[in-house]
Design a protein around this motif. Structure first.
Motif, PDB file in Angstrom:
ATOM      1  N   GLY A  28       6.600  74.603  99.821  1.00  0.00           N
ATOM      2  CA  GLY A  28       7.866  74.797  99.127  1.00  0.00           C
ATOM      3  C   GLY A  28       8.478  73.489  98.674  1.00  0.00           C
ATOM      4  O   GLY A  28       9.048  73.398  97.574  1.00  0.00           O
ATOM      5  N   VAL A  29       8.379  72.455  99.524  1.00  0.00           N
ATOM      6  CA  VAL A  29       8.928  71.134  99.159  1.00  0.00           C
ATOM      7  C   VAL A  29       8.253  70.607  97.900  1.00  0.00           C
ATOM      8  O   VAL A  29       8.917  70.133  96.965  1.00  0.00           O
ATOM      9  CB  VAL A  29       8.746  70.141 100.324  1.00  0.00           C
ATOM     10  N   VAL A  30       6.929  70.711  97.848  1.00  0.00           N
ATOM     11  CA  VAL A  30       6.198  70.200  96.684  1.00  0.00           C
ATOM     12  C   VAL A  30       6.443  71.069  95.449  1.00  0.00           C
ATOM     13  O   VAL A  30       6.569  70.547  94.330  1.00  0.00           O
ATOM     14  CB  VAL A  30       4.688  70.115  97.006  1.00  0.00           C
ATOM     15  N   LEU A  31       6.553  72.377  95.639  1.00  0.00           N
ATOM     16  CA  LEU A  31       6.823  73.251  94.487  1.00  0.00           C
ATOM     17  C   LEU A  31       8.208  72.973  93.897  1.00  0.00           C
ATOM     18  O   LEU A  31       8.389  73.010  92.676  1.00  0.00           O
ATOM     19  CB  LEU A  31       6.717  74.719  94.910  1.00  0.00           C
ATOM     20  N   LEU A  32       9.175  72.682  94.769  1.00  0.00           N
ATOM     21  CA  LEU A  32      10.502  72.318  94.264  1.00  0.00           C
ATOM     22  C   LEU A  32      10.450  71.012  93.473  1.00  0.00           C
ATOM     23  O   LEU A  32      11.141  70.852  92.460  1.00  0.00           O
ATOM     24  CB  LEU A  32      11.491  72.195  95.420  1.00  0.00           C
ATOM     25  N   GLN A  33       9.609  70.091  93.938  1.00  0.00           N
ATOM     26  CA  GLN A  33       9.451  68.849  93.185  1.00  0.00           C
ATOM     27  C   GLN A  33       8.706  69.089  91.874  1.00  0.00           C
ATOM     28  O   GLN A  33       8.935  68.391  90.882  1.00  0.00           O
ATOM     29  CB  GLN A  33       8.718  67.800  94.020  1.00  0.00           C
ATOM     30  N   ALA A  34       7.832  70.093  91.872  1.00  0.00           N
ATOM     31  CA  ALA A  34       7.151  70.461  90.623  1.00  0.00           C
ATOM     32  C   ALA A  34       8.178  70.953  89.599  1.00  0.00           C
ATOM     33  O   ALA A  34       8.104  70.614  88.413  1.00  0.00           O
ATOM     34  CB  ALA A  34       6.103  71.530  90.892  1.00  0.00           C
ATOM     35  N   VAL A  35       9.143  71.736  90.071  1.00  0.00           N
ATOM     36  CA  VAL A  35      10.218  72.192  89.186  1.00  0.00           C
ATOM     37  C   VAL A  35      11.053  71.002  88.731  1.00  0.00           C
ATOM     38  O   VAL A  35      11.422  70.891  87.548  1.00  0.00           O
ATOM     39  CB  VAL A  35      11.109  73.234  89.910  1.00  0.00           C
ATOM     40  N   ASN A  36      11.358  70.109  89.674  1.00  0.00           N
ATOM     41  CA  ASN A  36      12.144  68.921  89.358  1.00  0.00           C
ATOM     42  C   ASN A  36      11.473  68.093  88.262  1.00  0.00           C
ATOM     43  O   ASN A  36      12.104  67.689  87.269  1.00  0.00           O
ATOM     44  CB  ASN A  36      12.324  68.083  90.626  1.00  0.00           C
ATOM     45  N   TYR A  37      10.175  67.843  88.432  1.00  0.00           N
ATOM     46  CA  TYR A  37       9.447  67.061  87.430  1.00  0.00           C
ATOM     47  C   TYR A  37       9.260  67.848  86.142  1.00  0.00           C
ATOM     48  O   TYR A  37       9.219  67.268  85.046  1.00  0.00           O
ATOM     49  CB  TYR A  37       8.094  66.625  87.988  1.00  0.00           C
ATOM     50  N   GLY A  38       9.143  69.160  86.252  1.00  0.00           N
ATOM     51  CA  GLY A  38       8.999  69.969  85.055  1.00  0.00           C
ATOM     52  C   GLY A  38      10.237  69.905  84.173  1.00  0.00           C
ATOM     53  O   GLY A  38      10.148  69.910  82.938  1.00  0.00           O
ATOM     54  N   LEU A  39      11.398  69.846  84.810  1.00  0.00           N
ATOM     55  CA  LEU A  39      12.657  69.809  84.071  1.00  0.00           C
ATOM     56  C   LEU A  39      13.032  68.401  83.627  1.00  0.00           C
ATOM     57  O   LEU A  39      13.709  68.233  82.604  1.00  0.00           O
ATOM     58  CB  LEU A  39      13.784  70.385  84.941  1.00  0.00           C
ATOM     59  N   ARG A  40      12.629  67.388  84.410  1.00  0.00           N
ATOM     60  CA  ARG A  40      13.070  66.016  84.127  1.00  0.00           C
ATOM     61  C   ARG A  40      11.886  65.050  84.038  1.00  0.00           C
ATOM     62  O   ARG A  40      12.005  63.891  84.416  1.00  0.00           O
ATOM     63  CB  ARG A  40      14.028  65.548  85.214  1.00  0.00           C
ATOM     64  N   TYR A  41      10.767  65.526  83.543  1.00  0.00           N
ATOM     65  CA  TYR A  41       9.544  64.724  83.562  1.00  0.00           C
ATOM     66  C   TYR A  41       9.728  63.376  82.860  1.00  0.00           C
ATOM     67  O   TYR A  41       9.437  62.323  83.427  1.00  0.00           O
ATOM     68  CB  TYR A  41       8.396  65.493  82.913  1.00  0.00           C
ATOM     69  N   ASP A  42      10.195  63.412  81.618  1.00  0.00           N
ATOM     70  CA  ASP A  42      10.330  62.160  80.860  1.00  0.00           C
ATOM     71  C   ASP A  42      11.289  61.193  81.540  1.00  0.00           C
ATOM     72  O   ASP A  42      11.017  59.988  81.628  1.00  0.00           O
ATOM     73  CB  ASP A  42      10.814  62.471  79.435  1.00  0.00           C
ATOM     74  N   TYR A  43      12.401  61.729  82.035  1.00  0.00           N
ATOM     75  CA  TYR A  43      13.397  60.871  82.693  1.00  0.00           C
ATOM     76  C   TYR A  43      12.823  60.222  83.945  1.00  0.00           C
ATOM     77  O   TYR A  43      12.960  59.005  84.156  1.00  0.00           O
ATOM     78  CB  TYR A  43      14.636  61.691  83.042  1.00  0.00           C
ATOM     79  N   LEU A  44      12.168  61.023  84.782  1.00  0.00           N
ATOM     80  CA  LEU A  44      11.639  60.499  86.045  1.00  0.00           C
ATOM     81  C   LEU A  44      10.497  59.512  85.808  1.00  0.00           C
ATOM     82  O   LEU A  44      10.403  58.484  86.489  1.00  0.00           O
ATOM     83  CB  LEU A  44      11.166  61.655  86.936  1.00  0.00           C
ATOM     84  N   MET A  45       9.627  59.819  84.867  1.00  0.00           N
ATOM     85  CA  MET A  45       8.506  58.918  84.612  1.00  0.00           C
ATOM     86  C   MET A  45       8.986  57.606  83.997  1.00  0.00           C
ATOM     87  O   MET A  45       8.414  56.542  84.260  1.00  0.00           O
ATOM     88  CB  MET A  45       7.493  59.595  83.692  1.00  0.00           C
TER      89      MET A  45
END
Length: 238
Positions: A28-45
């Motif tokens: 669940g922790v990693v899936l939530l981070q998958a959502v996080n990166y899915g929504l903010r991929y460009d910003y986080l990278m």
């Protein structure tokens, strides 16, 4: 003898939700981070362009700690609940085993399940990093192991406390309340003094603090286990 008791405890939980919980938590922790990166991929990278692995580990770690606090409370409570239901303690303590062996077996199961969860989170985090396209050659293995296992050792006082409360209280509302309180305090640990155990799990990632905090957590955890056993040994079976 202890190996037989531990095996018996593991057999008791094989058809329970406890093992599934130990898997679902890190997933669940990693899936939530998958959502996080899915929504903010460009910003986080862009934010972590210099070291994308460090950024990923940081994002996972700050979500992992509150999840572990509530997860260890659930695991300890569910493990103890096997005996609290249907007069299980009287039947168990009537067997030719000592209270020390019973207590140690129960605590060991909780410790092993949480260790299993931490290991799975390490694996899932690495796999998610590969999915994001991060380079395998630049994987910060030392940091991955530090965040998985030194943080686990820093949490030993809480694993011991939750095991103690869950094993000695038939009403699991109290241990669960303590677990929820621990999760809340972990979220605001940045505002707590460094010497408070709730802040230890976060301090293991600070340069030069990992082994010191892990040592403090291990020593405190063993002390809480001894106090918990002393209480358990004097308590009547119910």
């Amino acid at each position: 003898m202890f190996s037989r008791i531990l095996l018996a405890e593991l057999l008791k939980i094989r058809r329970k939700w406890i093992v599934a919980l130990a898997i679902i938590g890190p997933l669940g922790v990693v899936l939530l981070q998958a959502v996080n990166y899915g929504l903010r991929y460009d910003y986080l990278m862009d934010q972590y362009a210099g070291d994308p692995w460090e950024g990923l580990l940081g994002q996972v770690f700050w979500l992992k700690m509150p999840a572990l606090f509530i997860g260890l409370a659930l695991v300890a409570s569910m493990s103890a609940g096997v005996e609290h239901s249907a007069g299980g303690w009287k039947q168990l303590l009537a067997l030719p085993v000592t209270r020390l062996q019973v207590f140690a077996g129960k605590v060991a199961v909780t410790l092993l399940l949480l260790l299993f969860s931490c290991t799975l989170l390490l694996v899932f985090t690495f796999i998610f990093g590969l999915v994001l396209g991060l380079e395998v050659s630049s994987t910060p293995w030392a940091e991955l192991f530090k965040q998985s296992y030194l943080a686990y050792l820093a949490l030993l006082p809480f694993i011991a406390l939750q095991s103690w409360l869950s094993l000695t209280m038939s009403n699991q509302a109290v241990p669960m309340t303590v677990g929820i309180l621990g999760m809340v305090l972990s979220l605001i640990s940045i505002a707590l003094p460094d010497w408070t155990p709730w802040a230890w799990a976060y301090q293991v990632v600070e340069p030069g603090m990992g082994l010191t905090i892990a040592g403090a957590g291990t020593a405190t955890g063993l002390l809480v286990i001894l106090i918990g056993y002393a209480h358990f040994a004097r308590k009547d079976a119910s």
